[in-house]
Design an enzyme around this catalytic site. Structure first.
Site: not given
Length: 308
Positions: A152, A250, A280
């Site tokens: 991320s 995501d 995600h």
């Protein structure tokens, strides 16, 4: 494909997001979910220490998978929208990376927004990579593999560190691994189809991207800056080979896949691997599911692939 049923079950139990985001409260919630030490994946050694870098003391955690004379190294940057995440919340990710890759992993406890102003966290990550090379012999580095990896926002740092290193002639980074990276912090929903297709119901929602990243923006991070939004970098030539892992559900899926395509167009070997049924954060939150644990195995294969 539909969202993996185990993920859907977990998401159905989550409370609605708070009306206002308090970093201290959210960090406390994260830390409360960390597994006790005796329940974590065992390794040969795990050591908390500090890297003495050009930007000061940076907390790090060193994971040695087995007893050996020398190792390749992997420097890991945790995710958390630049204000969450820690050495503890992502401890299990670093342990799995060490076990599956066989590399010694150095996890970086970089400074976070809003307390630290941009580019403090990025500087910490970059400085630790340089420190690792300087102290390579004492760390048991084999002088060969030096990978950087992150999930991320940690993936954002991976791309930015790789680019900065290239620009400054620091050519020791051999691989970059980005798990569902955030590479374009301009969150206009018309920029990528995935921002609309995966806008709601998958854990991280498109409407939440701006408020969750607001602490970073308020600290001085400009979404137009390639250090903040690496996909805005014009010249991607000369960067290390990349593995970019994306998740089907995501909102940030498409920017990661576009970045991989642009790397390949620039002559950089880039592998883009989309995980079906995933959302995600799946490497951090759902790697206990066998098909998602595969991301660690794929990382190991990438790091040992001939020609990479």
């Amino acid at each position: 494909m539909t969202l993996h049923p185990a993920i859907a079950d977990v998401l159905s139990t989550l409370p609605a997001p708070p009306d206002s985001l308090d970093p201290a409260v959210l960090r406390a919630i994260e830390e409360s979910q960390v597994a006790p030490i005796d329940e974590r994946l065992p390794l040969h050694t795990v050591e908390d220490t500090s890297a003495h870098t050009r930007v000061g003391e940076v907390p790090i955690r060193i994971y040695t998978p087995v007893e050996a004379d020398a190792f390749g190294l992997l420097v890991y940057f945790h995710g958390g929208a630049f204000f969450l995440g820690s050495l503890d919340t992502h401890d299990h990710v670093a342990r799995n990376l060490a076990v599956e890759t066989g590399l010694k992993v150095i996890s970086v406890g970089y400074r976070r927004a809003p307390e630290a102003k941009f580019p403090a966290g990025l500087d910490d990550c970059d400085a630790v990579v340089r420190w690792v090379v300087e102290l390579g012999e004492s760390l048991g580095w084999d002088g060969d593999t030096l990978a950087i990896a992150g999930d991320s926002s940690g993936g954002t740092f991976v791309a930015a560190v790789a680019a900065t290193a290239h620009d400054e002639g620091f050519d020791r980074i051999t691989h970059q691994v980005l798990f569902y990276p955030s590479l374009d912090l301009d969150f206009d929903v018309d920029r990528y189809d995935s921002l609309r297709e995966n806008a709601e119901g998958y854990g991280v929602e498109t409407a939440g991207l701006t408020p969750f990243n607001a602490f970073y923006f308020d600290s001085g991070a400009d979404p137009a800056d390639p250090r903040v939004s690496p996909i805005k970098r014009g010249d991607l030539t000369g960067l290390p080979p990349a593995l970019i892992v994306t998740a089907e559900f995501d909102p940030m899926r498409d920017e990661g896949e576009l970045y991989g395509a642009r790397l390949n167009e620039a002559g950089v070997k880039a592998t883009v691997s989309r995980y079906a049924g995933a959302n995600h954060g799946f490497v951090q939150n759902f790697s206990w599911i066998s098909e998602f644990h595969r991301a660690f195995e794929e990382t190991a294969e990438f790091l040992t692939r001939p020609g990479e």
